[in-house]
Design an enzyme around this catalytic site. Structure first.
Site, PDB file in Angstrom:
ATOM      1  N   HIS A 166       6.046  -0.705  -2.556  1.00 23.19           N
ATOM      2  CA  HIS A 166       5.707   0.003  -3.803  1.00 23.19           C
ATOM      3  C   HIS A 166       5.828   1.525  -3.669  1.00 23.19           C
ATOM      4  O   HIS A 166       5.247   2.252  -4.474  1.00 23.19           O
ATOM      5  CB  HIS A 166       4.278  -0.370  -4.254  1.00 23.19           C
ATOM      6  CG  HIS A 166       4.151  -1.772  -4.783  1.00 23.19           C
ATOM      7  ND1 HIS A 166       2.954  -2.447  -4.878  1.00 23.19           N
ATOM      8  CD2 HIS A 166       5.098  -2.630  -5.251  1.00 23.19           C
ATOM      9  CE1 HIS A 166       3.163  -3.657  -5.376  1.00 23.19           C
ATOM     10  NE2 HIS A 166       4.447  -3.795  -5.599  1.00 23.19           N
ATOM     11  N   ASN A 168       0.841  -1.205   0.000  1.00 20.07           N
ATOM     12  CA  ASN A 168       0.000   0.000   0.000  1.00 20.07           C
ATOM     13  C   ASN A 168       0.870   1.247   0.000  1.00 20.07           C
ATOM     14  O   ASN A 168       1.870   1.309   0.707  1.00 20.07           O
ATOM     15  CB  ASN A 168      -0.924   0.014   1.220  1.00 20.07           C
ATOM     16  CG  ASN A 168      -1.839  -1.198   1.238  1.00 20.07           C
ATOM     17  OD1 ASN A 168      -1.975  -1.864   0.220  1.00 20.07           O
ATOM     18  ND2 ASN A 168      -2.449  -1.469   2.364  1.00 20.07           N
ATOM     19  N   ASN A 200      -7.980 -13.092   4.410  1.00 25.33           N
ATOM     20  CA  ASN A 200      -8.621 -12.459   3.255  1.00 25.33           C
ATOM     21  C   ASN A 200     -10.036 -13.028   3.152  1.00 25.33           C
ATOM     22  O   ASN A 200     -10.205 -14.234   3.317  1.00 25.33           O
ATOM     23  CB  ASN A 200      -7.815 -12.812   1.985  1.00 25.33           C
ATOM     24  CG  ASN A 200      -8.163 -11.942   0.798  1.00 25.33           C
ATOM     25  OD1 ASN A 200      -9.325 -11.702   0.503  1.00 25.33           O
ATOM     26  ND2 ASN A 200      -7.143 -11.469   0.109  1.00 25.33           N
ATOM     27  N   PRO A 201     -11.042 -12.219   2.890  1.00 25.24           N
ATOM     28  CA  PRO A 201     -12.390 -12.796   2.757  1.00 25.24           C
ATOM     29  C   PRO A 201     -12.528 -13.690   1.535  1.00 25.24           C
ATOM     30  O   PRO A 201     -13.454 -14.495   1.465  1.00 25.24           O
ATOM     31  CB  PRO A 201     -13.311 -11.573   2.640  1.00 25.24           C
ATOM     32  CG  PRO A 201     -12.438 -10.398   2.432  1.00 25.24           C
ATOM     33  CD  PRO A 201     -11.035 -10.764   2.796  1.00 25.24           C
ATOM     34  N   GLU A 202     -11.591 -13.563   0.572  1.00 24.56           N
ATOM     35  CA  GLU A 202     -11.674 -14.384  -0.643  1.00 24.56           C
ATOM     36  C   GLU A 202     -10.414 -15.212  -0.828  1.00 24.56           C
ATOM     37  O   GLU A 202      -9.337 -14.817  -0.386  1.00 24.56           O
ATOM     38  CB  GLU A 202     -11.856 -13.483  -1.865  1.00 24.56           C
ATOM     39  CG  GLU A 202     -13.225 -12.831  -1.889  1.00 24.56           C
ATOM     40  CD  GLU A 202     -13.368 -11.796  -2.985  1.00 24.56           C
ATOM     41  OE1 GLU A 202     -12.583 -11.855  -3.951  1.00 24.56           O
ATOM     42  OE2 GLU A 202     -14.255 -10.943  -2.844  1.00 24.56           O
ATOM     43  N   CYS A 210      16.494  14.154 -12.988  1.00 25.58           N
ATOM     44  CA  CYS A 210      17.390  15.236 -13.390  1.00 25.58           C
ATOM     45  C   CYS A 210      18.606  15.372 -12.476  1.00 25.58           C
ATOM     46  O   CYS A 210      19.488  16.175 -12.747  1.00 25.58           O
ATOM     47  CB  CYS A 210      16.633  16.560 -13.465  1.00 25.58           C
ATOM     48  SG  CYS A 210      16.189  17.226 -11.851  1.00 25.58           S
TER      49      CYS A 210
HETATM   50  P1  OAD Z   1      -6.079  -5.880  -4.771  1.00 29.60           P
HETATM   51  O1  OAD Z   1      -7.127  -4.853  -5.014  1.00 29.60           O
HETATM   52  O2  OAD Z   1      -5.569  -6.650  -5.942  1.00 29.60           O
HETATM   53  O3  OAD Z   1      -6.614  -6.962  -3.737  1.00 29.60           O
HETATM   54  C1  OAD Z   1      -7.229  -6.605  -2.533  1.00 29.60           C
HETATM   55  C2  OAD Z   1      -7.515  -7.863  -1.740  1.00 29.60           C
HETATM   56  O4  OAD Z   1      -8.071  -7.465  -0.501  1.00 29.60           O
HETATM   57  C3  OAD Z   1      -8.513  -8.816  -2.404  1.00 29.60           C
HETATM   58  O5  OAD Z   1      -7.964 -10.123  -2.413  1.00 29.60           O
HETATM   59  C4  OAD Z   1      -9.742  -8.753  -1.490  1.00 29.60           C
HETATM   60  O6  OAD Z   1     -10.413 -10.003  -1.380  1.00 29.60           O
HETATM   61  C5  OAD Z   1      -9.114  -8.355  -0.167  1.00 29.60           C
HETATM   62  N1  OAD Z   1      -9.992  -7.640   0.779  1.00 29.60           N
HETATM   63  C6  OAD Z   1     -11.038  -6.813   0.541  1.00 29.60           C
HETATM   64  N2  OAD Z   1     -11.542  -6.312   1.691  1.00 29.60           N
HETATM   65  C7  OAD Z   1     -10.783  -6.832   2.699  1.00 29.60           C
HETATM   66  C8  OAD Z   1     -10.773  -6.700   4.110  1.00 29.60           C
HETATM   67  N3  OAD Z   1     -11.649  -5.912   4.763  1.00 29.60           N
HETATM   68  N4  OAD Z   1      -9.843  -7.395   4.806  1.00 29.60           N
HETATM   69  C9  OAD Z   1      -8.935  -8.196   4.173  1.00 29.60           C
HETATM   70  N5  OAD Z   1      -8.896  -8.343   2.844  1.00 29.60           N
HETATM   71  C10 OAD Z   1      -9.795  -7.685   2.111  1.00 29.60           C
HETATM   72  O7  OAD Z   1      -4.905  -5.153  -3.976  1.00 29.60           O
HETATM   73  P2  OAD Z   1      -3.367  -5.577  -3.797  1.00 29.60           P
HETATM   74  O8  OAD Z   1      -3.218  -7.057  -3.649  1.00 29.60           O
HETATM   75  O9  OAD Z   1      -2.815  -4.728  -2.740  1.00 29.60           O
HETATM   76  O10 OAD Z   1       0.328  -1.830  -7.309  1.00 29.60           O
HETATM   77  O11 OAD Z   1      -2.779  -5.140  -5.188  1.00 29.60           O
HETATM   78  C11 OAD Z   1      -1.415  -5.275  -5.452  1.00 29.60           C
HETATM   79  C12 OAD Z   1      -0.896  -4.121  -6.252  1.00 29.60           C
HETATM   80  O12 OAD Z   1      -1.680  -3.934  -7.437  1.00 29.60           O
HETATM   81  C13 OAD Z   1      -0.985  -2.772  -5.564  1.00 29.60           C
HETATM   82  O13 OAD Z   1       0.100  -2.539  -4.699  1.00 29.60           O
HETATM   83  C14 OAD Z   1      -0.988  -1.826  -6.704  1.00 29.60           C
HETATM   84  C15 OAD Z   1      -1.980  -2.532  -7.565  1.00 29.60           C
HETATM   85  O14 OAD Z   1      -2.034  -2.165  -8.856  1.00 29.60           O
HETATM   86  C16 OAD Z   1       0.873  -0.705  -7.781  1.00 29.60           C
HETATM   87  O15 OAD Z   1       0.377   0.380  -7.619  1.00 29.60           O
HETATM   88  C17 OAD Z   1       2.157  -0.942  -8.500  1.00 29.60           C
END
Ligand code: OAD
Length: 250
Positions: A121, A104, A218-220, A133
């Site tokens: 990240h 995050n 993770n919920p999923e 630069c």
């Molecule tokens: P994602 O949006 O891909 O995944 C979010 C995850 O959080 C999913 O698996 C959901 O099931 C889970 N989720 C949702 N609500 C939740 C809760 N209350 N508690 C626990 N889990 C929950 O996000 P990231 O895995 O962080 O990269 O994505 C990875 C990277 O892709 C990010 O760092 C960003 C993005 O593009 C860059 O910006 C380079």
């Protein structure tokens, strides 16, 4: 194994752990009302993160990319760390060695007071010169809203870019080194990440290969679910609350 039994077993592992490493993703900030990238509300003006978070997208339309980041910065500015961030902040002081590797860029772990955060990240609150630069340091904090988009580099008059790592860019070597070192631990948790973006997605299984007890919260289900010792289907803020209660006073 039921969710409750998996939570109890993980709490037992944590009770005797000295070295704990946590890998977080956007799901940890969901309860602070920051939309995840791949969940409901993840699209911005119909663009996916992969359409905007690249050098090519920035070079094509820097104003558009900056508008997305400016929108996210204001969303996060108005948000507050949630129970998941707070518990992880307390754990960063509870365990003899604690590392938090976060994908995050919102800074909510730091705002909650977490120690030893590895920003895998980068940060929404930093900028760098698009053309590198030569201004030192290469990335610097910029938390105020910008008067004009896209903002300009005061060093060369070219464009500033967000201080985040984009798709196709390498992870900063110092950050990658710190994260790799953190994988040598007793317990490693993946919390709130879809485990599809590499190299971050490989961190928890890497810790498992070195002997750590690994769990996913993770919920999923995710592509990592089959490769961890325990899968706990639930929201970060609720599961961490249960775990913290079972752990009791430090
Ligand atoms: P994602 O949006 O891909 O995944 C979010 C995850 O959080 C999913 O698996 C959901 O099931 C889970 N989720 C949702 N609500 C939740 C809760 N209350 N508690 C626990 N889990 C929950 O996000 P990231 O895995 O962080 O990269 O994505 C990875 C990277 O892709 C990010 O760092 C960003 C993005 O593009 C860059 O910006 C380079």
């Amino acid at each position: 194994m039921s969710r409750d039994a998996a939570v109890v077993r993980l709490s037992e592992r944590l009770r005797t752990a000295r070295r704990v490493t946590v890998v977080t993703g956007a799901g940890v900030s969901a309860a602070s009302r920051i939309p995840t990238f791949r969940g409901a509300g993840g699209l911005w003006r119909n663009y996916r993160a992969e359409d905007l978070a690249t050098v090519a997208a920035f070079d094509r339309d820097p104003r558009l990319v900056w508008e997305w980041y400016a929108w996210r910065r204001e969303l996060v500015r108005a948000a507050r760390p949630n129970r998941a961030h707070q518990i992880l902040a307390a754990w960063s002081r509870r365990f003899p060695r604690f590392r938090l590797i976060t994908q995050n860029v919102d800074g909510l772990h730091e705002r909650a007071g977490t120690e030893n955060v590895i920003r895998f990240h980068g940060s929404l609150w930093e900028v760098s010169c698009r053309d590198e630069c030569g201004r030192i340091p290469s990335r610097w904090p910029h938390e105020k809203a910008f008067d004009e988009l896209p903002p300009r580099c005061s060093g060369c008059g070219g464009l500033l870019r967000p201080g985040v790592t984009w798709f196709g860019e390498p992870i900063d070597p110092g950050v990658l080194g710190a994260a790799t070192e953190a994988l040598d631990c007793d317990v490693c948790l993946a919390i709130g990440t879809s485990a599809v973006v590499y190299p971050a997605a490989g961190l928890v299984t890497g810790a498992g290969a070195l002997g750590a007890y690994t769990a996913e919260i993770n919920p999923e289900a995710t592509p990592a679910s089959g490769a961890v010792d325990a899968v706990i289907a639930g929201r970060a803020e609720a599961v961490l609350d249960d775990l913290d209660r079972l752990l009791g006073a430090p």
